[in-house]
Design a protein around this motif. Structure first.
Motif, mmCIF file in Angstrom:
data_model
loop_
_atom_site.group_PDB
_atom_site.id
_atom_site.type_symbol
_atom_site.label_atom_id
_atom_site.label_comp_id
_atom_site.label_asym_id
_atom_site.label_seq_id
_atom_site.Cartn_x
_atom_site.Cartn_y
_atom_site.Cartn_z
ATOM 1 N N UNK A 43 -15.436 4.714 12.233
ATOM 2 C CA UNK A 43 -15.960 6.130 11.707
ATOM 3 C C UNK A 43 -14.769 6.939 11.583
ATOM 4 N N UNK A 44 -14.637 7.854 10.469
ATOM 5 C CA UNK A 44 -13.692 8.811 10.159
ATOM 6 C C UNK A 44 -13.354 9.093 8.669
ATOM 7 N N UNK A 45 -13.015 10.386 8.529
ATOM 8 C CA UNK A 45 -12.790 10.620 7.119
ATOM 9 C C UNK A 45 -11.672 9.738 6.304
ATOM 10 N N UNK A 46 -11.775 9.253 5.431
ATOM 11 C CA UNK A 46 -11.161 8.215 4.526
ATOM 12 C C UNK A 46 -11.266 6.839 5.177
ATOM 13 N N UNK A 47 -12.055 6.344 6.172
ATOM 14 C CA UNK A 47 -12.097 4.989 6.329
ATOM 15 C C UNK A 47 -12.556 4.277 5.381
ATOM 16 N N UNK A 48 -13.552 4.861 4.356
ATOM 17 C CA UNK A 48 -13.962 4.057 3.135
ATOM 18 C C UNK A 48 -13.148 4.346 1.961
ATOM 19 N N UNK A 49 -12.939 5.892 1.864
ATOM 20 C CA UNK A 49 -12.389 6.214 0.564
ATOM 21 C C UNK A 49 -11.116 7.156 0.876
ATOM 22 N N UNK A 50 -9.859 6.260 0.866
ATOM 23 C CA UNK A 50 -9.449 4.784 0.787
ATOM 24 C C UNK A 50 -8.630 4.471 1.659
ATOM 25 N N UNK A 51 -8.431 5.332 2.927
ATOM 26 C CA UNK A 51 -7.137 4.779 3.634
ATOM 27 C C UNK A 51 -7.271 3.284 4.261
ATOM 28 N N UNK A 52 -8.415 2.772 4.537
ATOM 29 C CA UNK A 52 -8.440 1.558 5.105
ATOM 30 C C UNK A 52 -7.698 0.310 4.344
ATOM 31 N N UNK A 53 -7.741 0.713 2.634
ATOM 32 C CA UNK A 53 -7.125 -0.311 2.035
ATOM 33 C C UNK A 53 -5.456 -0.155 1.991
ATOM 34 N N UNK A 54 -5.347 1.166 2.099
ATOM 35 C CA UNK A 54 -3.570 1.563 2.190
ATOM 36 C C UNK A 54 -3.063 0.915 3.619
ATOM 37 N N UNK A 55 -4.070 1.248 4.790
ATOM 38 C CA UNK A 55 -3.582 0.696 6.051
ATOM 39 C C UNK A 55 -3.449 -0.778 5.725
ATOM 40 N N UNK A 56 -4.182 -1.573 5.441
ATOM 41 C CA UNK A 56 -4.378 -2.888 5.499
ATOM 42 C C UNK A 56 -3.087 -3.639 4.519
ATOM 43 N N UNK A 57 -2.767 -2.942 3.620
ATOM 44 C CA UNK A 57 -1.720 -3.382 2.567
ATOM 45 C C UNK A 57 -0.533 -3.057 3.857
ATOM 46 N N UNK A 58 -0.253 -2.001 4.487
ATOM 47 C CA UNK A 58 0.874 -1.730 5.004
ATOM 48 C C UNK A 58 0.824 -2.660 6.463
ATOM 49 N N UNK A 59 -0.014 -2.990 7.006
ATOM 50 C CA UNK A 59 -0.161 -3.912 7.949
ATOM 51 C C UNK A 59 0.530 -5.259 7.519
ATOM 52 N N UNK A 60 0.179 -5.589 6.224
ATOM 53 C CA UNK A 60 0.613 -6.910 5.911
ATOM 54 C C UNK A 60 2.248 -6.838 5.327
ATOM 55 N N UNK A 61 2.870 -5.855 5.426
ATOM 56 C CA UNK A 61 4.128 -5.914 5.114
ATOM 57 C C UNK A 61 5.060 -6.777 5.849
ATOM 58 N N UNK A 62 5.201 -6.952 7.158
ATOM 59 C CA UNK A 62 5.941 -7.930 7.903
ATOM 60 C C UNK A 62 5.464 -9.527 7.504
ATOM 61 N N UNK A 63 4.251 -9.706 7.043
ATOM 62 C CA UNK A 63 4.149 -10.915 6.392
ATOM 63 C C UNK A 63 4.574 -11.420 5.186
ATOM 64 N N UNK A 64 4.542 -10.272 4.373
ATOM 65 C CA UNK A 64 5.114 -10.314 2.973
ATOM 66 C C UNK A 64 6.438 -10.528 3.089
ATOM 67 N N UNK A 65 7.180 -9.766 3.875
ATOM 68 C CA UNK A 65 8.596 -9.747 4.098
ATOM 69 C C UNK A 65 9.226 -11.198 4.833
ATOM 70 N N UNK A 66 8.235 -11.731 5.600
ATOM 71 C CA UNK A 66 8.821 -12.891 6.139
ATOM 72 C C UNK A 66 8.811 -14.176 5.351
ATOM 73 N N UNK A 67 8.095 -13.925 3.926
ATOM 74 C CA UNK A 67 8.127 -15.007 3.075
ATOM 75 C C UNK A 67 9.425 -14.758 1.802
ATOM 76 N N UNK A 68 9.706 -15.753 1.399
ATOM 77 C CA UNK A 68 10.638 -15.870 0.219
ATOM 78 C C UNK A 68 9.764 -15.644 -0.975
#
Length: 395
Positions: free
Chosen positions: A100-125
């Protein structure tokens, strides 16, 4: 369904608890993202607004000499003014399988998940890079994205495709309506209400114009054109606010109102706007100006965003369907920044976690299951980026 990762949940908390209502600066959040990415070895480009108090962020993870996939989202949220929240809107609360919170649906959750995957993206060639595009002021007319587009247009290598993560319950959206909105200022002439023949009533003139807009809205509702995959399945016209008059015994000099058109991709929005202006010029103003020549109506466009109409045969559609398991694409009536990316010939879909019905309401929430579905989506995207097997153009 298993629980989302701790990294995604922590990132969602970080972003939700950094208030970025559209009327305020988003720089604290943008600078935090910039510094977070820099710590991972990724440089970001910031594109500021004219005041310097807001900024877009664009960054590339992976090779910069070839086109990649944009993960795009806006960082602003709508106000909480006048809403009855039962939780602190800017403190993330997990309860009943939801966040619950302002922006959870629209749309900070997507931004946050994308950022959380940054280490995995960077670990790959990666053979196909990932681009982050995080914008300001989407909620007040896609203002930030409009400033970002010229920067993307000048890039030596443009992105191959874009995924805008607005809340669609992870369904692939290929089309949405466009929108234009205007402010109308009606200038009348003030006098005592016992002498109405000497005045020009701005409120009544505005009311006649609003009624004409409503008549067009009824015509579109009854006669179309129609597309049953949209809800409503026709172009809609709507008046949202009206302000005018000072006292009952004074013929009002001024009245203003805001109105909009949300149009199907195949409809002619400019023709509808011109129809409204023509009514003002030919039906209202002659009578007004016969009393006082300075009276009349002025129109000012206040916002617009284009519709989205990505071809069903586009590779980004096929990629989106493969990543979600969907066998068809859908259409929505709400607007996004997707049409702006598409306008640069960057094929774009809308696909993100959460439900648009929760957006802009008090007690906004997103289900944990939606967050996990978005993670699954990126988990399926990752090997395709690593292997260069997205099906998107490589040059």
């Amino acid at each position: 369904m298993s629980r989302p990762s701790a990294a995604s949940l922590a990132m969602i908390r970080q972003l939700i608890e950094m208030p970025t209502v559209s009327r305020d600066s988003n720089l604290d959040l943008i600078h935090w993202i910039r510094d977070h990415l820099k710590a991972l070895g990724v440089e970001s480009t910031l594109v500021h607004d004219a005041t310097g108090k807001k900024a877009n962020l664009f960054a590339t993870l992976g090779p910069t000499d070839r086109p990649g996939v944009v993960l795009s989202g806006h960082t602003d949220v709508v106000p909480i003014d006048g809403q009855e929240w039962h939780t602190d809107p800017f403190k993330l609360l997990e309860k009943d399988g939801k966040l619950w919170g302002r922006g959870t649906s629209d749309m900070k959750s997507f931004v946050a998940i994308a950022l959380a995957y940054a280490p995995q993206f960077l670990a790959q060639e990666l053979k196909t890079p990932v681009h982050y595009a995080f914008t300001y002021d989407e909620e007040v007319g896609c203002l930030g994205a409009k400033q970002l587009m010229p920067v993307l247009a000048q890039m030596p290598v443009r992105p191959a495709a874009c995924i805008v993560g607005e809340p669609t319950e992870m369904q692939v959206i290929a089309q949405h309506k466009g929108k234009k909105s205007w402010r109308v200022d009606v200038r009348g002439f003030e006098c005592h209400s016992s002498l109405t023949h000497q005045g020009v009533n701005a409120v009544e003139a505005a009311a006649e114009l609003i009624a004409h807009i409503k008549s067009i809205a009824r015509r579109k509702r009854d006669h179309g054109p129609f597309d049953p995959e949209f809800a409503p399945p026709y172009t809609s016209l709507h008046t949202g606010t009206v302000n005018g008059g000072t006292a009952l015994n004074i013929v009002p000099k001024d009245c203003s109102f805001l109105w909009e058109i949300r149009y199907l991709p195949q409809d002619d929005v400019d023709a509808l706007y011109n129809e409204v202006v023509e009514f003002a010029r030919t039906k209202l103003e002659p009578e007004m100006k016969a009393v006082r020549p300075e009276c009349g109506c002025s129109f000012q466009q206040i916002s617009e965003f284009p519709g989205l109409a990505t071809d069903d045969t586009s590779p980004i559609i096929e990629l989106g369907k493969a990543l979600t398991g969907a066998n068809r694409v859908q259409k929505v009536s709400f607007g996004t920044e997707a049409g702006l990316f598409s306008g640069l010939d960057i094929p774009t879909i809308v696909c993100g976690p959460g439900n648009i019905e929760q957006a802009h309401k008090p007690d906004e929430f997103i289900e944990l299951s939606q967050i996990k579905l978005c993670e699954d989506f990126l988990d399926r995207l990752l090997p395709r980026l690593r292997e260069g097997s997205t099906g998107l153009p490589r040059t």
